[in-house]
Design an enzyme around this catalytic site. Structure first.
Site, PDB file in Angstrom:
ATOM      1  N   LYS A 172       0.843  -1.205   0.000  1.00  0.00           N
ATOM      2  CA  LYS A 172       0.000   0.000   0.000  1.00  0.00           C
ATOM      3  C   LYS A 172       0.879   1.256   0.000  1.00  0.00           C
ATOM      4  CE  LYS A 172      -3.723  -2.530   2.160  1.00  0.00           C
ATOM      5  NZ  LYS A 172      -4.291  -3.055   3.393  1.00  0.00           N
ATOM      6  N   GLN A 180      -4.915  -2.535   9.651  1.00  0.00           N
ATOM      7  CA  GLN A 180      -4.724  -3.815   8.966  1.00  0.00           C
ATOM      8  C   GLN A 180      -5.255  -4.980   9.812  1.00  0.00           C
ATOM      9  OE1 GLN A 180      -3.576  -4.077   5.796  1.00  0.00           O
ATOM     10  NE2 GLN A 180      -3.835  -6.278   5.824  1.00  0.00           N
ATOM     11  N   ASP A 219     -11.282   1.787   4.098  1.00  0.00           N
ATOM     12  CA  ASP A 219     -11.457   0.344   3.938  1.00  0.00           C
ATOM     13  C   ASP A 219     -12.940  -0.013   3.766  1.00  0.00           C
ATOM     14  OD1 ASP A 219      -9.426  -1.523   3.763  1.00  0.00           O
ATOM     15  OD2 ASP A 219      -8.973  -1.478   5.902  1.00  0.00           O
TER      16      ASP A 219
HETATM   17  N1  GUN Z   1      -6.587  -7.830   5.690  1.00  0.00           N
HETATM   18  C1  GUN Z   1      -6.832  -8.473   4.515  1.00  0.00           C
HETATM   19  N2  GUN Z   1      -7.408  -7.634   3.631  1.00  0.00           N
HETATM   20  C2  GUN Z   1      -7.543  -6.448   4.256  1.00  0.00           C
HETATM   21  C3  GUN Z   1      -8.073  -5.188   3.855  1.00  0.00           C
HETATM   22  O1  GUN Z   1      -8.540  -4.974   2.736  1.00  0.00           O
HETATM   23  N3  GUN Z   1      -8.017  -4.192   4.803  1.00  0.00           N
HETATM   24  C4  GUN Z   1      -7.515  -4.390   6.045  1.00  0.00           C
HETATM   25  N4  GUN Z   1      -7.528  -3.368   6.888  1.00  0.00           N
HETATM   26  N5  GUN Z   1      -7.019  -5.548   6.446  1.00  0.00           N
HETATM   27  C5  GUN Z   1      -7.038  -6.571   5.551  1.00  0.00           C
END
Ligand code: GUN
Length: 293
Positions: free
Chosen positions: A52, A96, A119
């Site tokens: 990211k 995350q 998200d």
């Molecule tokens: N863990 C796996 N996919 C994601 C996601 O899209 N966002 C977040 N915050 N954690 C994740």
């Protein structure tokens, strides 16, 4: 058979975002800022967060990562979220997942200010998405919709079958495909671990979206001739055909299913690259206050 190329589409969208950021900078406006909170040192989470950060750099966003020890108290993590909620220099942030077991994941998600929840996991955004109000939509379902849109896939009136009912993919994509939008307006069936006669249902699908997390689960006999198949799965398996000794495969047995369908997303290079781009799109919207005014 036509491949739906997520890698190429994601690169095009990144170029579009980068052009918008450049315009902002030319007007002396600050670029969008995405923050990530990373708790502990789960290798997959570390990989996602650094991907990211890299994507932010590529399009000219600024970014920051808040690394926190895995034994952090829930109260402490809530304070970090509160800090990010109130920092005007941060347009959007993610925590995350997964979080360590001693932390109530829903409590953390619900503490995020919906206007910064890029998200799209906060119930307010999920609710708004469900009733068709402007909302942050989570990365994978948003990526699927954007890819179908840009690939000009007709979905109206089609029989769409979704395999999987997770909060992150199956359930939201089933809602989006049934909404009165394009893509959308499909007749949607959601299948899951308790579904009976699965093969009969999948074999009737014009559009089959597979998000079950089971490598090579979908075989050719489960798919209708000429169907459109979207494969959300991604699994790293051993292979004697690659230098690394590993390869990536999806939930769909690509070699045989691709012979039968009209369109299919490959793994890798299908939905995967679209997910990070979705997060960037949401962060740009956050910077422009497009969803919450
Ligand atoms: N863990 C796996 N996919 C994601 C996601 O899209 N966002 C977040 N915050 N954690 C994740």
């Amino acid at each position: 058979m036509e491949l739906i190329d997520g890698k190429k589409t994601a690169a095009e969208i990144k170029d579009e975002i980068a052009a918008e950021v450049k315009k902002m900078m030319d007007n002396d406006e600050r670029p969008p800022h995405l923050a990530a909170v990373l708790v502990g040192n789960d290798p997959a989470s570390e990989t996602y967060v650094s991907a990211k950060e890299k994507a932010c750099k590529q399009v000219g966003f600024s970014s920051s990562t808040y690394k926190i020890e895995s034994d952090v108290e829930e109260e402490e993590l809530l304070k970090t979220v509160e800090f990010l909620n109130n920092d005007p220099g941060i347009d959007g942030f993610i925590v995350q997942l997964p979080l360590p077991d001693h932390i109530d994941e829903q409590k953390i998600i619900q503490s995020i200010k919906p206007s910064k929840d890029v998200d799209g996991f906060h119930p307010e955004n999920v609710g708004r998405m469900t009733i068709g109000l402007p909302a942050y939509i989570s990365a994978t379902p948003n990526g699927i919709m954007e890819l179908l849109k840009r690939a000009d896939i007709e979905t109206q009136g089609k029989n769409c079958v979704v395999l999987g009912r997770s909060n992150i993919v199956g359930r939201p994509i089933s809602i989006l495909m049934s909404r009165t939008t394009q893509p959308g307006n499909a007749t949607v069936t959601v299948c899951h671990s308790k579904t009976q006669n699965l093969k009969e249902i999948t074999a009737a699908a014009d559009i089959l979206i597979v998000a079950m997390g089971k490598p090579h689960f979908v075989t050719a006999d489960m798919v209708k001739e000429g169907a459109i198949v979207v494969d959300v799965g991604i699994h790293r398996v051993e292979s004697d055909k690659t230098k690394s000794g590993f390869k990536l495969i999806g939930d769909v047995k690509f070699d045989e299913v691709s012979q039968k369908v009209s369109h299919i997303t490959p793994v890798p290079g299908g939905i995967g690259p679209m997910t990070i781009v979705s997060l960037l799109m949401n962060t740009l919207r956050a910077r422009k206050n497009e969803i919450y005014h």
